[in-house]
Write an enzyme that holds these catalytic residues in place. Sequence first.
Site, PDB file in Angstrom:
ATOM      1  N   ASP A  15     -11.011 -78.362  51.332  1.00  0.00           N
ATOM      2  CA  ASP A  15     -11.676 -79.557  51.856  1.00  0.00           C
ATOM      3  C   ASP A  15     -11.354 -80.792  51.022  1.00  0.00           C
ATOM      4  O   ASP A  15     -11.113 -80.697  49.818  1.00  0.00           O
ATOM      5  CB  ASP A  15     -13.194 -79.305  51.870  1.00  0.00           C
ATOM      6  N   ASN A  63     -13.950 -77.810  63.984  1.00  0.00           N
ATOM      7  CA  ASN A  63     -13.055 -78.956  63.766  1.00  0.00           C
ATOM      8  C   ASN A  63     -12.490 -79.550  65.062  1.00  0.00           C
ATOM      9  O   ASN A  63     -11.946 -80.661  65.058  1.00  0.00           O
ATOM     10  CB  ASN A  63     -11.902 -78.585  62.811  1.00  0.00           C
TER      11      ASN A  63
END
Length: 229
Positions: A15, A63
């Site tokens: 991330d 996502n």
Amino acid sequence: MEKTKIPAHVGIIMDGNGRWANLRGKNRSYGHRAGTANVERITEHAFNSGVKTLSLYAFSSENWARPKTEVDELMRLLGLYFKKFLKKMQREKIRVAVMGDISALSEKLQQVIAKSVDATKANDRGILNIGVNYGGRQEVVYAVNKLIESNQPITVENISANLYSAEFGEPDLIIRTGGELRLSNFMLYQGAYAELYFTDVLWPDFNEAEFDKAIEEYGHRHRRFGKVQ
Ligand code: IPE
Ligand code: IPE
Ligand code: MG
């Protein structure tokens, strides 16, 4: 570095690409390209360090809710990544595997992925397991449905045995870069007893030395699995 205990299976929640790019005044896609390049560096280093299975969170079930331009760029990078790394994985004797519902991807991308998985399936130096359209909750639902369809009892062991990447076992260590203190739907079931390591370092900056820090920290953890020891 002093000789330390090496986790056999490491999961990484990669991330921080977007923030890394924003800090440089660039768009998020620029960060994803840098993040993709970093996958190569860390994969190589992890297997050289003695890790046997590396599970990488590349694209979550959630996502898809990002802007289309960003999703398109992530899909394009996935395609490039699988193609570009195939030769390298062959050379390094690494088996490529995927966990997630890849039926939602374009036909072309599915073919590229299938080719990498198929071409490397006999490689035995390590397993690179990539989470694509992956969600830990969805994975449990998938496993339970398989049990129902085959008339098997719903037990902890049977669910474990029917997860996407059941054959690769449970992660010993889960690393999350980018500063957030959560799992965001990553390996929820099989990560029940994983050691967790969080760092503020953004994924494109997470280099070999940062990886070594996580391994070092893991070496100091005392895993009890609910027992008294
Ligand atoms: C991780 O970086 C990559 C994916 C989720 C595909 P992000 O894109 O989440 O970057 P941040 O968290 O917004 O910085
Ligand atoms: C987790 O990161 C997914 C991947 C790294 C692929 P996100 O950026 O999607 O997670 P949240 O939204 O911060 O929880
Ligand atoms: Mg993020």
